[in-house]
Enzyme design. Sequence first.
Site, PDB file in Angstrom:
ATOM      1  N   HIS A 270     -11.410  -2.211  -2.186  1.00 56.28           N
ATOM      2  CA  HIS A 270     -11.506  -2.134  -3.655  1.00 56.28           C
ATOM      3  C   HIS A 270     -12.342  -0.892  -4.002  1.00 56.28           C
ATOM      4  O   HIS A 270     -11.985   0.216  -3.629  1.00 56.28           O
ATOM      5  CB  HIS A 270     -12.112  -3.460  -4.139  1.00 56.28           C
ATOM      6  N   HIS A 311      -1.647   0.212  -3.461  1.00 56.63           N
ATOM      7  CA  HIS A 311      -2.241  -0.585  -4.536  1.00 56.63           C
ATOM      8  C   HIS A 311      -1.432  -1.852  -4.689  1.00 56.63           C
ATOM      9  O   HIS A 311      -0.211  -1.835  -4.540  1.00 56.63           O
ATOM     10  CB  HIS A 311      -2.240   0.201  -5.863  1.00 56.63           C
ATOM     11  N   ASP A 368      -8.848   6.334  -6.305  1.00 55.45           N
ATOM     12  CA  ASP A 368      -9.992   6.732  -5.500  1.00 55.45           C
ATOM     13  C   ASP A 368      -9.673   7.796  -4.463  1.00 55.45           C
ATOM     14  O   ASP A 368     -10.557   8.220  -3.723  1.00 55.45           O
ATOM     15  CB  ASP A 368     -10.595   5.489  -4.824  1.00 55.45           C
TER      16      ASP A 368
HETATM   17  N1  CMC Z   1      -2.331   2.651   4.784  1.00 57.19           N
HETATM   18  C1  CMC Z   1      -1.373   2.166   5.614  1.00 57.19           C
HETATM   19  N2  CMC Z   1      -0.623   1.089   5.351  1.00 57.19           N
HETATM   20  C2  CMC Z   1      -0.846   0.447   4.199  1.00 57.19           C
HETATM   21  C3  CMC Z   1      -1.822   0.881   3.277  1.00 57.19           C
HETATM   22  C4  CMC Z   1      -2.589   2.036   3.601  1.00 57.19           C
HETATM   23  N3  CMC Z   1      -3.534   2.497   2.784  1.00 57.19           N
HETATM   24  N4  CMC Z   1      -1.843   0.067   2.215  1.00 57.19           N
HETATM   25  C5  CMC Z   1      -0.906  -0.879   2.440  1.00 57.19           C
HETATM   26  N5  CMC Z   1      -0.316  -0.637   3.640  1.00 57.19           N
HETATM   27  C6  CMC Z   1       0.800  -1.401   4.226  1.00 57.19           C
HETATM   28  C7  CMC Z   1       0.311  -2.733   4.795  1.00 57.19           C
HETATM   29  O1  CMC Z   1      -0.026  -2.606   6.159  1.00 57.19           O
HETATM   30  C8  CMC Z   1       1.496  -3.625   4.567  1.00 57.19           C
HETATM   31  O2  CMC Z   1       2.434  -3.366   5.582  1.00 57.19           O
HETATM   32  P1  CMC Z   1       3.409  -4.565   6.121  1.00 57.19           P
HETATM   33  O3  CMC Z   1       4.226  -4.990   4.926  1.00 57.19           O
HETATM   34  O4  CMC Z   1       4.206  -3.918   7.197  1.00 57.19           O
HETATM   35  O5  CMC Z   1       2.487  -5.647   6.601  1.00 57.19           O
HETATM   36  C9  CMC Z   1       2.092  -3.114   3.259  1.00 57.19           C
HETATM   37  O6  CMC Z   1       1.693  -1.726   3.175  1.00 57.19           O
HETATM   38  C10 CMC Z   1       1.620  -3.845   2.021  1.00 57.19           C
HETATM   39  O7  CMC Z   1       0.207  -3.844   2.061  1.00 57.19           O
HETATM   40  P2  CMC Z   1      -0.664  -5.094   1.635  1.00 57.19           P
HETATM   41  O8  CMC Z   1      -1.974  -5.041   2.342  1.00 57.19           O
HETATM   42  O9  CMC Z   1       0.138  -6.362   1.785  1.00 57.19           O
HETATM   43  O10 CMC Z   1      -0.833  -4.802   0.105  1.00 57.19           O
HETATM   44  P3  CMC Z   1      -1.950  -5.372  -0.810  1.00 57.19           P
HETATM   45  O11 CMC Z   1      -1.419  -5.342  -2.160  1.00 57.19           O
HETATM   46  O12 CMC Z   1      -2.423  -6.675  -0.283  1.00 57.19           O
HETATM   47  O13 CMC Z   1      -3.165  -4.323  -0.624  1.00 57.19           O
HETATM   48  C11 CMC Z   1      -4.618  -2.492  -0.944  1.00 57.19           C
HETATM   49  C12 CMC Z   1      -3.471  -3.332  -1.535  1.00 57.19           C
HETATM   50  C13 CMC Z   1      -5.152  -1.539  -2.005  1.00 57.19           C
HETATM   51  C14 CMC Z   1      -5.766  -3.426  -0.496  1.00 57.19           C
HETATM   52  C15 CMC Z   1      -4.072  -1.705   0.269  1.00 57.19           C
HETATM   53  O14 CMC Z   1      -3.048  -0.843  -0.137  1.00 57.19           O
HETATM   54  C16 CMC Z   1      -5.172  -0.917   0.981  1.00 57.19           C
HETATM   55  O15 CMC Z   1      -5.874  -1.481   1.830  1.00 57.19           O
HETATM   56  N6  CMC Z   1      -5.354   0.399   0.630  1.00 57.19           N
HETATM   57  C17 CMC Z   1      -6.443   1.189   1.160  1.00 57.19           C
HETATM   58  C18 CMC Z   1      -7.738   0.856   0.434  1.00 57.19           C
HETATM   59  C19 CMC Z   1      -7.778   1.441  -0.977  1.00 57.19           C
HETATM   60  O16 CMC Z   1      -7.474   2.598  -1.199  1.00 57.19           O
HETATM   61  N7  CMC Z   1      -8.242   0.634  -1.933  1.00 57.19           N
HETATM   62  C20 CMC Z   1      -8.459   1.084  -3.320  1.00 57.19           C
HETATM   63  C21 CMC Z   1      -7.529   0.443  -4.298  1.00 57.19           C
HETATM   64  S1  CMC Z   1      -7.533   1.288  -5.892  1.00 57.19           S
HETATM   65  C22 CMC Z   1      -9.127   1.138  -6.497  1.00 57.19           C
HETATM   66  C23 CMC Z   1      -9.383  -0.231  -6.990  1.00 57.19           C
HETATM   67  O17 CMC Z   1      -9.066  -0.511  -8.156  1.00 57.19           O
HETATM   68  O18 CMC Z   1      -9.916  -1.039  -6.239  1.00 57.19           O
END
Ligand code: CMC
Length: 454
Positions: A270, A311, A368
């Site tokens: 986050h 996201h 970010d």
């Molecule tokens: N790098 C590589 N793979 C990714 C990433 C990433 N940054 N983000 C998602 N994925 C993949 C993930 O492994 C999954 O793959 P699979 O379907 O094969 O299992 C797929 O994409 C969907 O990801 P998810 O984790 O199920 O998606 P989510 O909606 O639960 O997570 C997230 C969203 C923001 C936590 C995630 O994209 C992430 O960890 N990003 C990096 C951290 C980040 O930049 N966070 C800041 C968010 S914006 C600021 C805020 O408002 O907080």
Amino acid sequence: MPDSHRKTVTIINNETGQREEFPIIGGTRGPAGVDIRQLYQKMGMFTYDPGFKSTASCSSEITFIDGEKGVLQYRGYPVEQLAEHTCYLEVCYLLLNGELPTETEFGHFHNMITTHSMVNEGLKDFIRGFRYDAHPMAILVGVVGALSSFYHDSLDIHDLRHQEISAHRLIAKMPTIAAAAYKYSLGQPIVYPSNDLCYSENFLTMMFSSPTQRYEVNPLHARVLDLLFLLHADHEQNASTSTVRLAGSSLANPFAAVSAGIGALWGPAHGGANEAVVRMLEEIGDVKRIPEFVARAKDRNDPFRLNGFGHRVYKNYDPRARLVRDAAHDLLEQSKTSDPIFEIALRLEEIALEDDYFVSKKLYPNVDFYSGIIYREIGIPLNMFTVLFAVARTVGWIAQWREMIQDPERVIGRPRQVYKGPEHKDYTPTEERGFHANCQRVCPGRPTAKWSRS
Ligand code: CMC
């Protein structure tokens, strides 16, 4: 009425044949919700949705996101228009009150925030109690919670005026607390706020001036920081805002609820992502190493993710990321500096956006990905990045908290679970588990008489 005209959804239990109809709740924009509040009473079941991927936890009039189209609006106004025409404090007024202010309203609000930025002197003792090298987010979580011990004169959460006073206090004092946490880590005296400076100028002055050294605010830095505050001001029901609502739903005071939200923001998935992005870019160190990191991010057996990418809601370019990237460009261009990690970030974005893995999963840079480049250029240290996110998001948290408290449908937030543990076990006496007969560790001094559930 034909089924196709009824605004309901029917759920059928295929095992028993039971059919039940549930109303659809429509919003002004975005997907509607199925009102399943009666599901348990009617069907004896819960919905199962860890992470709330398909669950609306409330209805709200504050912020709208269309993740497919990359749209973000505060109270109906596109964030791009607000970023172009207004400033953070006007957006604070908008988020709190639902409409843009008149000149008189804004004058009053501006005055209210700027003249309430000092914190009680006693609060400094809380800060001094932390270890000198404490992470400023740890200080923020503690000190914001502690504000409730100073302002119990206005903590009747049902009193509209008290709600407003708490909102103003939080927005006004957050930069002062944030800068104080930084000064403490340097071993420098805390700098008092100045009523004649605007919100971001005041914050920069409290961060960078000292009793022996005046600090001239660079107007470009103040403007870009104000933009970052504006773009982080609210983002509907994200993890920290939902935490604030959940904590507040127990009728806890707003300082306690916001403190809980700060804790939720801290994690790298986050708000902590802005710090994690810069650490990642520094570790990459050279554009030549980008493919290695992209490969790691795609490897299911490696927990590494591209920080600042992806996201839960945006399946398109995050509109905030575009604005932050452009602002980073302008800032570096106008200050005639270059930052090697900005070059790496731009190249990384290009490579990832052409890669099948990121394209197919619709992973784009989020807000970010570029914000840390700006903070670095302004001279803000890495461990303060998430603190700045918290300062900016305070208005969103408190606006959402007020909406929740005033909602006639409010109930305490209390999710249910699908239990998968053992069905039933009877207690095995210690003697049967090899304990020494005289062992006093288990419940020492317990009464010898047996308690029974007669
Ligand atoms: N790098 C590589 N793979 C990714 C990433 C990433 N940054 N983000 C998602 N994925 C993949 C993930 O492994 C999954 O793959 P699979 O379907 O094969 O299992 C797929 O994409 C969907 O990801 P998810 O984790 O199920 O998606 P989510 O909606 O639960 O997570 C997230 C969203 C923001 C936590 C995630 O994209 C992430 O960890 N990003 C990096 C951290 C980040 O930049 N966070 C800041 C968010 S914006 C600021 C805020 O408002 O907080």
